[in-house]
Design a protein around this motif. Structure first.
Motif, PDB file in Angstrom:
ATOM      1  N   TYR A  32       0.474  -1.226  -0.127  1.00  7.52           N
ATOM      2  CA  TYR A  32       0.115   0.245  -0.322  1.00  7.52           C
ATOM      3  C   TYR A  32       0.638   1.060  -0.240  1.00  7.52           C
ATOM      4  N   LEU A  33       2.091   1.357   0.527  1.00  9.17           N
ATOM      5  CA  LEU A  33       2.920   2.755   0.878  1.00  9.17           C
ATOM      6  C   LEU A  33       3.948   2.702  -0.242  1.00  9.17           C
ATOM      7  N   TRP A  38      -5.664   0.655  -2.395  1.00  8.97           N
ATOM      8  CA  TRP A  38      -5.850  -1.198  -1.646  1.00  8.97           C
ATOM      9  C   TRP A  38      -6.048  -1.718  -2.104  1.00  8.97           C
ATOM     10  N   LEU A  98     -12.137  -5.283   0.757  1.00  9.62           N
ATOM     11  CA  LEU A  98     -12.112  -4.252  -0.486  1.00  9.62           C
ATOM     12  C   LEU A  98     -12.925  -2.934  -0.163  1.00  9.62           C
ATOM     13  N   HIS A 103     -13.683   3.682   4.066  1.00 11.47           N
ATOM     14  CA  HIS A 103     -12.219   3.934   5.113  1.00 11.47           C
ATOM     15  C   HIS A 103     -11.690   5.851   4.643  1.00 11.47           C
ATOM     16  N   ASP A 104     -12.051   6.651   5.104  1.00  9.78           N
ATOM     17  CA  ASP A 104     -11.791   8.159   4.867  1.00  9.78           C
ATOM     18  C   ASP A 104     -10.387   8.252   5.241  1.00  9.78           C
ATOM     19  N   SER A 106      -8.905  10.697   3.536  1.00  8.43           N
ATOM     20  CA  SER A 106      -8.608  12.985   3.757  1.00  8.43           C
ATOM     21  C   SER A 106      -7.962  13.421   4.992  1.00  8.43           C
ATOM     22  N   THR A 108      -4.480  15.099   6.369  1.00 10.52           N
ATOM     23  CA  THR A 108      -3.123  15.348   6.819  1.00 10.52           C
ATOM     24  C   THR A 108      -2.595  14.022   5.902  1.00 10.52           C
ATOM     25  N   ASP A 109      -2.777  12.787   6.751  1.00 11.12           N
ATOM     26  CA  ASP A 109      -2.166  11.708   6.468  1.00 11.12           C
ATOM     27  C   ASP A 109      -2.039  10.919   5.131  1.00 11.12           C
ATOM     28  N   LEU A 112       0.472  13.496   3.199  1.00 15.42           N
ATOM     29  CA  LEU A 112       1.715  12.508   3.353  1.00 15.42           C
ATOM     30  C   LEU A 112       1.772  11.226   2.345  1.00 15.42           C
ATOM     31  N   HIS A 113       0.613  10.948   2.485  1.00 18.74           N
ATOM     32  CA  HIS A 113       0.741   9.869   1.260  1.00 18.74           C
ATOM     33  C   HIS A 113       1.276  10.440  -0.211  1.00 18.74           C
ATOM     34  N   LEU A 116       4.250  11.274  -0.849  1.00 23.23           N
ATOM     35  CA  LEU A 116       5.787   9.889  -0.945  1.00 23.23           C
ATOM     36  C   LEU A 116       4.665   9.743  -2.352  1.00 23.23           C
ATOM     37  N   ASP A 174      -0.275  19.538  12.373  1.00 22.96           N
ATOM     38  CA  ASP A 174       1.784  19.263  12.784  1.00 22.96           C
ATOM     39  C   ASP A 174       2.171  19.856  12.577  1.00 22.96           C
TER      40      ASP A 174
END
Lengths: 181, 275
Positions: A32-33, A38, A98, A103-104, A106, A108-109, A112-113, A116, A174
């Protein structure tokens, strides 16, 4: 017949299932990263385990299995041609497998993704394998079929680019300083 | 460097979709391994046949001018192995082939017709059938077809069911029952045609016409439906058959018929539809 002799199918499959239960989630997270999707992560994980299953009897050093699995996953990711239509919908009644709608992503995270995911594929893979999967420079070079010098230079460039990407947009409350390398 | 690790951890802190259970993963891996074994055996057989042909040919060529009796065996009985239908692609290969299928279907539209992806934002959806005795999939590529008179759908569906190609009459009841879950129960005509050297079963089911090519371990169905109905993937009419189109889209009788049965059979026989 391998060096340790052929194991019966039940033993092989028991080991296979145990490995999936132990390491499947971590491999899927790594996928996933790498890909940011997903659905695709699930497919990449399945491809990895399908290839592991075929090779299981030939793998006689199971202490290196994790490294081998990450290598297979990486190759599957780098070979993957991402397409919007590539989705799989299980028909099991009531299945929520699936179901990403719940799964939200939205906030900050996901920013970041997004940063990436903006990195070039191989550069992103180097960062994730080194700092998320805790692989050494030599192991990453082996998995990516390149020199250790290339891994080091890709790491340096990836960190710089990621820092620029994260600093170029508001990430949330953050401090970005704490999150950037 | 721990910052990258923390960043990854934060990304993963969000709840993830549930994982496939181990039995499911194992079943798919087993199926793929079996399929690979079959393909290896087929390729091995072909290589062996080719080797025999290569080693035999110089012997035949180097002999003195043979008498008619000596020539006869190589002319009248080419010892080629009996090759069955192509092996059905693996699920991943079928799904990955969707865009080429969509392109081929679009190219097949007659002048005056337009095509666009037939599932909201994409042309192909692949369903994995869970709970089957053998892991199976349905990979359907669907094109919305329209002209000034109306709209319909053209689709090509690759199905992996791990069953051999039928040996006898392709219009036999047993064949119809195998196809029923994919194209509906046969209620109209059925005929078998040979196109490009391939036997194709062409049947009408209600308004639809289905041209089916049988593969080893699966099949390919090209389906023309002269009515357009939205397939709601998230809330299918029948959860057990999510690829099926609703029978009554509430539209007037069909006015489109851009394809003849022969044209659909030709599409089904087209090697470009297989990976």
């Amino acid at each position: 017949v391998g060096r340790l002799g052929r194991r019966d199918t039940r033993t092989v499959e028991r080991e296979f299932v145990a490995f999936y239960q132990d390491r499947g989630a971590h491999l899927r997270n790594t996928a996933y990263l790498l890909c940011g999707d997903w659905h695709l992560a699930e497919d990449l994980t399945q491809i990895t385990f399908t290839k592991l299953y075929r090779s299981w009897e030939r793998i006689d050093r199971h202490d290196t299995l994790d490294q081998f699995a990450r290598k297979v996953l990486l190759r599957a990711f780098l070979d993957e041609r991402r397409r919007a239509w590539r989705r799989e919908y299980p028909t099991e009644p009531g299945s929520t497998e699936l179901d990403t709608a719940t799964h939200d992503t939205s906030g900050t995270d996901s920013d970041l993704h997004a940063a990436l995911v903006q990195l070039p594929k191989r550069r992103r893979a180097v960062l994730i394998l080194r700092f998320w999967a805790d692989m050494s420079v030599e192991q990453v070079a082996d998995a990516m079929q390149c020199s250790t010098g290339t891994v080091k230079s890709q790491t340096a460039r990836g960190l710089t680019q990621l820092r620029e990407l994260i600093n170029s947009k508001p990430i949330g409350t953050d401090s970005t300083e704490q999150r950037t390398p | 460097m721990n910052d990258i690790h923390d960043l990854c951890q934060r990304i993963l802190d969000k709840p993830a979709p549930p994982m496939r259970d181990s039995a499911h993963v194992l079943a798919i891996a087993r199926h793929a391994a079996r399929r690979r074994t079959r393909i290896t055996a087929t390729v091995g057989g072909l290589v062996a046949a080719a080797t025999i042909a290569i080693t035999t040919a110089p012997t035949l060529l180097s002999t003195r001018p043979p008498t008619p009796q000596a020539i006869a065996p190589s002319v009248s009985t080419p010892q080629t192995p009996s090759i069955g239908p192509p092996v059905a692609p693996a699920r991943e290969a079928a799904a990955a082939h969707g865009d080429r299928i969509a392109q081929r279907l679009t190219d097949a539209l007659p002048a005056g017709y337009s095509g666009r992806p037939g599932f909201d934002d994409r042309a192909t959806i692949t369903w994995l059938l869970i709970g089957q005795p053998s892991p199976a999939y349905v990979s359907r590529t669907r094109i919305h077809v329209a002209n000034h008179a109306g709209q319909g759908s053209l689709s090509a569906t690759l199905i992996g069911d791990d069953l051999p190609a039928p040996a006898g009459d392709l219009c036999a009841p047993a064949v119809a029952s195998r196809l029923a879950v994919y194209v509906g129960a046969d209620a109209g005509t059925c005929q078998v045609t040979t196109t490009l050297g391939v036997q194709i079963r062409v049947a009408t089911v209600g308004h639809t016409t289905a041209a089916t090519r049988f593969l080893t371990g699966g099949l390919l169905v090209v389906l023309w439906n002269p009515q357009w109905s939205k397939v709601d993937d998230s809330a299918p009419v029948d959860p057990n058959l999510p690829w099926r189109e609703p029978d009554d889209p509430g539209q007037p009788p069909p006015t489109l018929n851009p394809f003849t049965a022969a044209q659909l059979a030709e599409l089904a026989a087209d090697p470009w539809l297989l990976p």
